[in-house]
Design an enzyme around this catalytic site. Sequence first.
Site, PDB file in Angstrom:
ATOM      1  N   LEU A   1      -1.085   4.505  -0.231  1.00  0.00           N
ATOM      2  CA  LEU A   1      -1.409   5.956   0.487  1.00  0.00           C
ATOM      3  C   LEU A   1      -0.657   6.462   1.574  1.00  0.00           C
ATOM      4  O   LEU A   1      -0.008   6.024   2.284  1.00  0.00           O
ATOM      5  CB  LEU A   1      -2.933   5.524   0.399  1.00  0.00           C
ATOM      6  CG  LEU A   1      -3.212   4.683   1.697  1.00  0.00           C
ATOM      7  CD1 LEU A   1      -3.501   4.666   3.071  1.00  0.00           C
ATOM      8  CD2 LEU A   1      -4.637   4.092   1.299  1.00  0.00           C
TER       9      LEU A   1
ATOM     10  N   ARG B   1       1.332   8.505  16.037  1.00  0.00           N
ATOM     11  CA  ARG B   1       2.400   7.217  16.505  1.00  0.00           C
ATOM     12  C   ARG B   1       3.514   8.106  15.049  1.00  0.00           C
ATOM     13  O   ARG B   1       4.156   8.438  14.633  1.00  0.00           O
ATOM     14  CB  ARG B   1       1.977   6.072  15.325  1.00  0.00           C
ATOM     15  CG  ARG B   1       0.970   5.645  15.660  1.00  0.00           C
ATOM     16  CD  ARG B   1       0.145   4.246  15.338  1.00  0.00           C
ATOM     17  NE  ARG B   1      -0.105   4.678  14.158  1.00  0.00           N
ATOM     18  CZ  ARG B   1      -0.645   4.000  12.960  1.00  0.00           C
ATOM     19  NH1 ARG B   1      -0.208   2.582  13.138  1.00  0.00           N
ATOM     20  NH2 ARG B   1      -1.526   4.484  12.153  1.00  0.00           N
TER      21      ARG B   1
ATOM     22  N   GLU C   1      -1.209   9.434   4.668  1.00  0.00           N
ATOM     23  CA  GLU C   1      -2.416   9.792   5.763  1.00  0.00           C
ATOM     24  C   GLU C   1      -2.901  11.214   5.593  1.00  0.00           C
ATOM     25  O   GLU C   1      -2.337  11.605   4.967  1.00  0.00           O
ATOM     26  CB  GLU C   1      -1.924   9.377   7.019  1.00  0.00           C
ATOM     27  CG  GLU C   1      -2.012   7.935   7.869  1.00  0.00           C
ATOM     28  CD  GLU C   1      -1.811   7.579   9.129  1.00  0.00           C
ATOM     29  OE1 GLU C   1      -2.710   8.722  10.249  1.00  0.00           O
ATOM     30  OE2 GLU C   1      -1.478   6.525   9.612  1.00  0.00           O
TER      31      GLU C   1
ATOM     32  N   GLU D   1       0.973  -1.427  -0.430  1.00  0.00           N
ATOM     33  CA  GLU D   1      -0.231  -0.028   0.502  1.00  0.00           C
ATOM     34  C   GLU D   1       0.794   1.112   0.123  1.00  0.00           C
ATOM     35  O   GLU D   1       1.649   1.483   0.747  1.00  0.00           O
ATOM     36  CB  GLU D   1      -0.959   0.257   1.374  1.00  0.00           C
ATOM     37  CG  GLU D   1      -2.174   1.159   1.485  1.00  0.00           C
ATOM     38  CD  GLU D   1      -2.913   1.223  -0.075  1.00  0.00           C
ATOM     39  OE1 GLU D   1      -3.429   0.228  -0.126  1.00  0.00           O
ATOM     40  OE2 GLU D   1      -2.892   2.224  -0.685  1.00  0.00           O
TER      41      GLU D   1
ATOM     42  N   CYS E   1       5.374   4.765   9.935  1.00  0.00           N
ATOM     43  CA  CYS E   1       5.818   3.896   8.595  1.00  0.00           C
ATOM     44  C   CYS E   1       7.657   4.141   8.756  1.00  0.00           C
ATOM     45  O   CYS E   1       8.626   3.187   7.910  1.00  0.00           O
ATOM     46  CB  CYS E   1       5.107   4.255   7.079  1.00  0.00           C
ATOM     47  SG  CYS E   1       3.745   3.614   7.738  1.00  0.00           S
TER      48      CYS E   1
HETATM   49  C1  UGA Z   1       4.059   7.828   3.375  1.00  0.00           C
HETATM   50  C2  UGA Z   1       4.071   7.975   2.813  1.00  0.00           C
HETATM   51  O1  UGA Z   1       4.584   8.974   2.382  1.00  0.00           O
HETATM   52  C3  UGA Z   1       3.468   6.665   1.672  1.00  0.00           C
HETATM   53  O2  UGA Z   1       3.778   6.415   0.366  1.00  0.00           O
HETATM   54  C4  UGA Z   1       3.416   5.411   2.880  1.00  0.00           C
HETATM   55  O3  UGA Z   1       2.268   4.337   1.852  1.00  0.00           O
HETATM   56  C5  UGA Z   1       3.232   5.566   3.861  1.00  0.00           C
HETATM   57  O4  UGA Z   1       4.238   5.741   4.521  1.00  0.00           O
HETATM   58  C6  UGA Z   1       3.099   3.996   4.679  1.00  0.00           C
HETATM   59  O5  UGA Z   1       3.890   3.105   4.432  1.00  0.00           O
HETATM   60  O6  UGA Z   1       1.896   3.388   4.878  1.00  0.00           O
HETATM   61  P1  UGA Z   1       2.590   8.353   5.736  1.00  0.00           P
HETATM   62  O7  UGA Z   1       3.386   8.285   7.046  1.00  0.00           O
HETATM   63  O8  UGA Z   1       0.893   9.054   5.798  1.00  0.00           O
HETATM   64  O9  UGA Z   1       2.879   8.055   4.636  1.00  0.00           O
HETATM   65  O10 UGA Z   1       2.595  10.099   5.799  1.00  0.00           O
HETATM   66  P2  UGA Z   1       3.744  11.411   5.023  1.00  0.00           P
HETATM   67  O11 UGA Z   1       2.928  12.143   4.166  1.00  0.00           O
HETATM   68  O12 UGA Z   1       4.552  10.189   4.156  1.00  0.00           O
HETATM   69  O13 UGA Z   1       4.595  12.273   6.280  1.00  0.00           O
HETATM   70  C7  UGA Z   1       5.590  11.168   6.870  1.00  0.00           C
HETATM   71  C8  UGA Z   1       6.236  12.492   7.155  1.00  0.00           C
HETATM   72  O14 UGA Z   1       7.075  13.084   6.823  1.00  0.00           O
HETATM   73  C9  UGA Z   1       5.385  13.698   8.454  1.00  0.00           C
HETATM   74  O15 UGA Z   1       5.421  13.607  10.111  1.00  0.00           O
HETATM   75  C10 UGA Z   1       5.540  14.871   7.616  1.00  0.00           C
HETATM   76  O16 UGA Z   1       5.492  16.019   8.411  1.00  0.00           O
HETATM   77  C11 UGA Z   1       6.908  14.283   7.011  1.00  0.00           C
HETATM   78  N1  UGA Z   1       7.193  15.623   6.015  1.00  0.00           N
HETATM   79  C12 UGA Z   1       6.416  15.106   4.949  1.00  0.00           C
HETATM   80  C13 UGA Z   1       8.424  16.297   6.665  1.00  0.00           C
HETATM   81  O17 UGA Z   1       9.126  16.380   7.207  1.00  0.00           O
HETATM   82  N2  UGA Z   1       8.536  16.811   5.193  1.00  0.00           N
HETATM   83  C14 UGA Z   1       7.785  16.760   3.695  1.00  0.00           C
HETATM   84  O18 UGA Z   1       8.773  17.476   3.100  1.00  0.00           O
HETATM   85  C15 UGA Z   1       6.678  15.938   3.383  1.00  0.00           C
END
Ligand code: UGA
Length: 449
Positions: free
Chosen positions: A128, A311, A130, A126, A241
């Site tokens: 996607l 988390r 959140e 997956e 993740c």
């Molecule tokens: C992440 C991946 O983006 C998804 O593709 C993957 O499916 C998912 O893990 C998973 O393995 O289930 P997610 O953890 O929901 O998704 O959120 P992200 O949008 O990736 O953000 C992760 C973290 O990085 C957050 O704390 C966000 O604030 C941070 N982030 C994101 C930054 O600090 N800078 C950015 O430019 C982008």
Amino acid sequence: VDISVSRITAWNSDALPIYEPGLDEVVKKCRGKNLFFSTDVEKHVSEADIVFVSVNTPTKTQGLGAGKAADLTYWESAARMIADVSKSNKIVVEKSTVPVKTAEAIEKILTHNSKGIDFQILSNPEFLAEGTAIQDLFNPDRVLIGGRETPEGQKAIAALRDVYAHWVPVDRIICSNLWSAELSKLAANAFLAQRISSVNAMSALCEATGADVSQVAHAVGKDTRIGPKFLNASVGFGGSCFQKDILNLVYICECNGLPEVANYWKQVIKINDYQKTRFVNRIVSSMFNTVSGKKIAILGFAFKKDTGDTRETPAIDVCKGLLGDKALLSIYDPQVNEEQIQRDLAMKKFDWDHPVHLQPMSPTSIKQVNVVWDAYAATKDAHGVCILTEWDEFKTLDYQRIYDNMQKPAFIFDGRNVVDEAKLRAIGFIVYSIGKPLDQWLKDMPAVA
Ligand code: UGA
């Protein structure tokens, strides 16, 4: 299906067990028609042609590989249950993120208990994220399906591809072998996390040199080979993740005799930890080297906006760091409640990833932490404000009002670069924004990492 009665009850009610934009509409539209929620796991699994297994794969906290390897207990028992109840051939789809070669182990469990039934294992990770889950579901960049290279394996791949082809263009459905699919999932998350650690590493250098990380990221991202997305410097990445998957990747590399590769990926987590520590040190050093007894407002606790998920949120480490220096915290997040925040601050690393009944009982709540339901209440009489989640509402707060009600000098530490620093400086705040040119005040009070 889920064995948790309370979760299934919630899925069948008006208050779904998770907050996700757009999810309510999808569930309401389909529930009772072609979407059903039940605790009768065995009945529904035995009737199914395709079974998606999405159990969690927490990081092991004990025994071999503790702190790194994925714990496959839940996956193994799911596989044994499927073997027990099956009376017809099935395609078993690995949806949870798992270590490479898990499918092979699962296949062994199923075929050794098969009673003549044919099981085909597919890996369909997956991707996607959140907060945008429904959008990602309807319009995915790609769908990945891995299976055996045998005729039966290819037939199973085609069956699953046909399901997705109902709404996903066929050129976005990628088919591969099992191991490529499993590894691609870990690799994709590792690359994404690496991007954030790269820009965060740059943010430290920007502060030291007077460069502005947003300008650097913009310039770098204009190169079409690099691209503009996922280059926002922050207090650190969180979520269930990134760290878990990288630790898992590191463990797999070590097990395969590749310490150099393991160390390369470990560094992505080290920079993330460094970024959180650096942020706490900035706060403490600018406030005369102590936050003991000072009220600090924490705006945002979720790991990113538009989710109530906490988390591995960087807020946990930042709050723990400030509590270690005896600060008094007043926390506000639009989606996270007090019980969750208290639990998170009391929990040990990785305990969050185990089912609630296996988690340690929540000890008495931390007295120095106060959870409030409004940004103005959180910041009233505070010495400093920390923004730890990029909720849109933090951009439009009445900062003049906040300033008027704070102790002076009034500090803002923006861990997500959401505020307009020039405006806040004009009001009178001392502002720290990740990776931006430093206030004279902060230059005079250097943080030691
Ligand atoms: C992440 C991946 O983006 C998804 O593709 C993957 O499916 C998912 O893990 C998973 O393995 O289930 P997610 O953890 O929901 O998704 O959120 P992200 O949008 O990736 O953000 C992760 C973290 O990085 C957050 O704390 C966000 O604030 C941070 N982030 C994101 C930054 O600090 N800078 C950015 O430019 C982008």
